[in-house]
Design an enzyme around this catalytic site. Sequence first.
Site, PDB file in Angstrom:
ATOM      1  N   ASP A 128       9.513   5.081  12.805  1.00 56.70           N
ATOM      2  CA  ASP A 128      10.112   6.361  13.152  1.00 56.70           C
ATOM      3  C   ASP A 128      11.409   6.767  12.433  1.00 56.70           C
ATOM      4  O   ASP A 128      12.258   7.830  12.458  1.00 56.70           O
ATOM      5  CB  ASP A 128      10.229   6.707  14.468  1.00 56.70           C
ATOM      6  CG  ASP A 128      10.994   5.709  15.325  1.00 56.70           C
ATOM      7  OD1 ASP A 128      11.655   4.710  14.490  1.00 56.70           O
ATOM      8  OD2 ASP A 128      10.569   5.297  16.750  1.00 56.70           O
TER       9      ASP A 128
ATOM     10  N   ASP B 101      10.838  -4.403  15.816  1.00 56.99           N
ATOM     11  CA  ASP B 101      10.679  -3.278  16.915  1.00 56.99           C
ATOM     12  C   ASP B 101       9.157  -2.876  16.872  1.00 56.99           C
ATOM     13  O   ASP B 101       8.779  -1.791  16.465  1.00 56.99           O
ATOM     14  CB  ASP B 101      11.565  -1.966  16.468  1.00 56.99           C
ATOM     15  CG  ASP B 101      11.563  -0.959  17.543  1.00 56.99           C
ATOM     16  OD1 ASP B 101      11.402  -1.163  18.539  1.00 56.99           O
ATOM     17  OD2 ASP B 101      12.215   0.108  17.154  1.00 56.99           O
TER      18      ASP B 101
ATOM     19  N   ASP C 196       6.494  -1.097   8.066  1.00 56.43           N
ATOM     20  CA  ASP C 196       5.345  -0.695   9.129  1.00 56.43           C
ATOM     21  C   ASP C 196       4.306  -0.511   8.482  1.00 56.43           C
ATOM     22  O   ASP C 196       3.998   0.059   7.427  1.00 56.43           O
ATOM     23  CB  ASP C 196       6.173   0.995   9.352  1.00 56.43           C
ATOM     24  CG  ASP C 196       5.617   1.357  10.906  1.00 56.43           C
ATOM     25  OD1 ASP C 196       6.199   1.367  11.918  1.00 56.43           O
ATOM     26  OD2 ASP C 196       4.317   1.700  10.693  1.00 56.43           O
TER      27      ASP C 196
ATOM     28  N   HIS D  67      18.058   2.865  20.863  1.00 57.66           N
ATOM     29  CA  HIS D  67      18.490   2.662  19.288  1.00 57.66           C
ATOM     30  C   HIS D  67      19.747   2.072  19.269  1.00 57.66           C
ATOM     31  O   HIS D  67      20.032   1.296  18.530  1.00 57.66           O
ATOM     32  CB  HIS D  67      18.182   3.655  18.154  1.00 57.66           C
ATOM     33  CG  HIS D  67      16.511   3.879  18.379  1.00 57.66           C
ATOM     34  ND1 HIS D  67      15.822   4.941  19.013  1.00 57.66           N
ATOM     35  CD2 HIS D  67      15.614   3.062  17.794  1.00 57.66           C
ATOM     36  CE1 HIS D  67      14.733   4.969  18.587  1.00 57.66           C
ATOM     37  NE2 HIS D  67      14.320   3.734  17.790  1.00 57.66           N
TER      38      HIS D  67
END
Lengths: 556, 502
Positions: free
Chosen positions: B292, B364, B312, B268
């Site tokens: 996450d 991501d 997401d 990250h």
Amino acid sequence: MNGHPFYKGANLLSGSNRRSFLLKAGIITTGIMLNGCLRKLKPNTPYKNITGTIKGPNAKAGHILRDKLSLPVSTGTRQVKTLIIGSGISGLSAARYLKMQGHLDFELLELEDHVGGNAHSGKNNVSAYPLGAHYITIANNEDTLLTDFLQHCGVITGFENNLPVYNEYYLCFDPEERLLINGQWQEGLVPEFGLNSTDKFEVKKFFTLIEQFKMAKGNDGKYAFDIPIDNSSADDSFRALDRISFKTYLNQQKLTSKYLLWYVNYCCKDDYGQKIDKISAWAGLHYFASRRGKAANADANAVLTWPEGNGWLTKKLEADVSGHVLKKIMCYSISYNQQGKVVAGIYNITSGTTSTIVADNVIMATPQFINQRLLKEGVTRIMDYSSFNYSPWFIANITVNHLPQAKGMGLCWDNVAYDTPSVGYVNAGQQTINMVDEKRVLTWYLPLCDHEPRVARLAAYTRTYEQWMDIMIPELEYMHPGITEAIEHVECWIWGHGMIYPAVNYIWGPNRDAAKQPVNNTLFFAHTDLSGISIFEEAFHQGIRAAKQVLAIYGK
Amino acid sequence: MNKKLHALLLISVFVVATCGLIYELIAGTLASYLLGDSVTQFSTIIGAYLFSMGIGSWISKYFEKNIISWFIQLEILVGLVGGTSSTILFLVFESVASFRIILYSLVGITGVLVGLEIPLLMRILRDRYEFKDLVSKIFTFDYIGALLASIVFPLLLIPYLGLVKTSYMVGILNVGVALIVCISFKKEIKAAVYLQTSAILSMMALLVGFVYAGVITNFSESLTYADTIIYSKSTPYQRIILTKKGKVLRLFLNGNLQFSSDDEYRYHEALVHPGLQALPNAHNVLVMGGGDGLAVREILKYPNIQSVTLVDLDKGMTGLFKSNRMLLNLNKSSLLSPKVKVINADAFSWLRQDKKKFDFMVIDFPDPSNYSVGKLYTNSFYKLAKTALASGGIMVIQATSPYVAPKSFWTVDTTLRSVGFHTIPYHNNVPSFGEWGYIMATESLVYKKPTTFLPGMRFITKESLDLMFYFPKDMAKVKTEVNKLNNQVLVKYFEDEWSSVL
Ligand SMILES: Cc1cc2nc3c(=O)[nH]c(=O)nc-3n(C[C@H](O)[C@H](O)[C@H](O)COP(=O)(O)OP(=O)(O)OC[C@H]3O[C@@H](n4cnc5c(N)ncnc54)[C@H](O)[C@@H]3O)c2cc1C
């Protein structure tokens, strides 16, 4: 329709009715109708979890035309310069062309409550889906009328090095095709998995042959096989192929591999609704050799598709001619008055009333089997209607809540199983950019080509929903064991006269040409059955051809 | 006959003791799996359990008549409560607030019930032994049972059965004791038939639980994961699995490792800082994927950031990372920050509709291992992304391993360039993943390599950044096609390259 006034007084066992009744009885007793039910999964197990209905083109309209039911007297008369009957792709295209050229005094009549004809589509809460035509291929580059239209509706977004750039959301998303063969799903529809070297050699030989035909030109300098079909070369060395069946031709070429024959048969069923013995060699080859489209951003012959199939194109065409379309209005007769004007008898399906339209000229964008009944005394065409043959089709839009996994290639746009009666199913959700969840609509296509079209058609009209399930589900189970449980809904659609098929000596025989001829320079014809092959491009050009004939009257 | 009965009762003591300790171990293990911090969890659970046992022993004096039938009912109850306890705990784990209440209530109830067992048994045996004999026998069997439990629990039960099945099995043993006692003392108890039937029914219920325990935590699944599965859930989009070993948490989506808590900082930090550190004026950030909240955690370290939009697909995922305490510790509650807006939507459609511009974008997504995800790596997607990038902005994309899957990695690069981006590919080593690759994309060539980083970075420095930008020969650029919706070459490359490794 309250009271069905036109039924009163109608002799329900009139000539044609009695004939079909007898045929129906015959079909039932000989068990043709139950063909397929023999493979019933478990007898007496209705498909409890499955809901759905059988639909199709407006049946009442068919009755009126076929059984010559008496209609109420006309309530009024109006005038219009140009009348177009039928809003399939050819009718819409004719209308669009008239409008583009500034000819605005026209009306387009459609008996259904929607435009599009065979390119009709449906929708449920999972997806939109096709009920008939579901794709086109990228256009041949010389076909500027078509590429202009595609650019106009955003299918072509621009040009790079003179090649069209196609909208990437409409080019069929990968993975495109898979075939269940010898126990495994392979990528692509040309059989590969489990073929021995002789079979593979023949497949290769066939495609080498096709490559030659693709580029072949006749002594008039025209391509041997082109779209629209009437642009093809008149060279008889090619046209002679129309006088033999495709089966005979393949035999002559010593192409006998069962895998190759299956593939070629599959393609003919897919495009014409008939097998290789029924269609001409010229037409069979045309399917493979007429598409030469090149794009800047896609492979040759790439497929363009939408969730609702060609219903998407229909909407674009409709938007271009909005204001001119009248739905649920059926034409039931065409004749001439003393002034030589065309008189159209019009039946309003909603109100049950009739009226009359007097037109300077009319474009019949309806199939010839309909025209045969519409055109009344005084309208002479020298042709044999019986040479027009139509393939019946059964379409099922199947809503599944998941798709059981199988060995090999995963779900594609087009999914076919080797050696089965249907031509497989397409995944209506292929063009979704979302990470799809499990629910999908699969559109399953079954050409009813195991019997003479007339017999198959009548049998189709007689089958019950359960009987259709008995035909369809064993095949689906073969493709995806356990799928029955996952099926929630099946919407069935029957096209009794789905599409013209190019029987031997039809395309270059005398009747097609005769049927294209205008009557008195006031009655013009546009429908894919005048091409002999039923594809969007032909309908599109049929419409423009007829529109041009009309415009010529006005010196445009 | 009498002798046989004595033996039987003593065996019951033994079984009851074993079961009692196993319940305690299950509760402790579950609590430390699910809540983290094993020392605290274990000692508070044991404390609570022992205290409840004390309460049980104290209550035992109120049982006066029909001790045997009380004992039988007690065993059935212990079996049912203990047997289903871990299932209940797994099921309610998601909502953390109530989880603790339920955990301690279950521990309490089991403790009270287990605490009742031995005193009642002692009273049943009271008339059959001398007091000193009785005490010595009972406690001997009690402690042997405890020893057995403490050995088989970690060595056999957890590795082979897992927590949920172990609970059911122990529950079945308890009910088994009830059944045997019931049959043996048929004559001495009233309503023997009733007790026997309820024992059999309970036994069957527990057996069903044992068989279907797989639904809660899949046995075969637990075999494929090296560590203990502490959470698993199938959302409409994916199967989320969280495992724990020692202090290390690992998240798997559809079986693919997403992060490991011991080295995720390497991933990250590399994903976020080379880009964001170069944009001192960045205010608005978009993160796609990354439910996450770990990339968001890094982003929020910059005081200049005013808003982060996280898109997401999976509510199950963002919900978990917004509520579970262990995971909140890991992502520093990033998804709960007032600056962060979480949107559960499909990234492609969302991007097609959204008209906002972002200074920094983090893409991501999971690896392009299937056609659905593959769409999110196409030129069509990047064209849309380009319209969302503010001028001078930077977008960074996780792009699989340039070492294992060079063709895949460079396909992402080629595809980004095909829609007019300038690209800055880089990589670093994330032990759980291996050599990993990222690509920054900009509209104009303005990227200035940062020379300093925020304090507190564990991996990234100016020097490490220089290394990250350098591609040694074995990861050097290769020529690839552009990944498009109508060819999905990336999925094919990815499959080829990873299948030769696995
Ligand atoms: C199952 C199936 C699948 C197909 N798949 C494809 C495909 O994938 N790609 C492709 O290119 N083509 C496909 N086709 C071919 C399709 O038929 C053509 O592409 C095209 O849509 C035909 O248009 P048309 O205008 O010639 O005829 P039609 O669609 O037949 O249009 C005739 C119209 O006239 C109306 N009409 C008829 N009688 C009257 C009346 N008396 N009064 C008023 N209106 C009337 C009808 O309701 C209809 O709307 C498919 C056809 C079928 C049946």
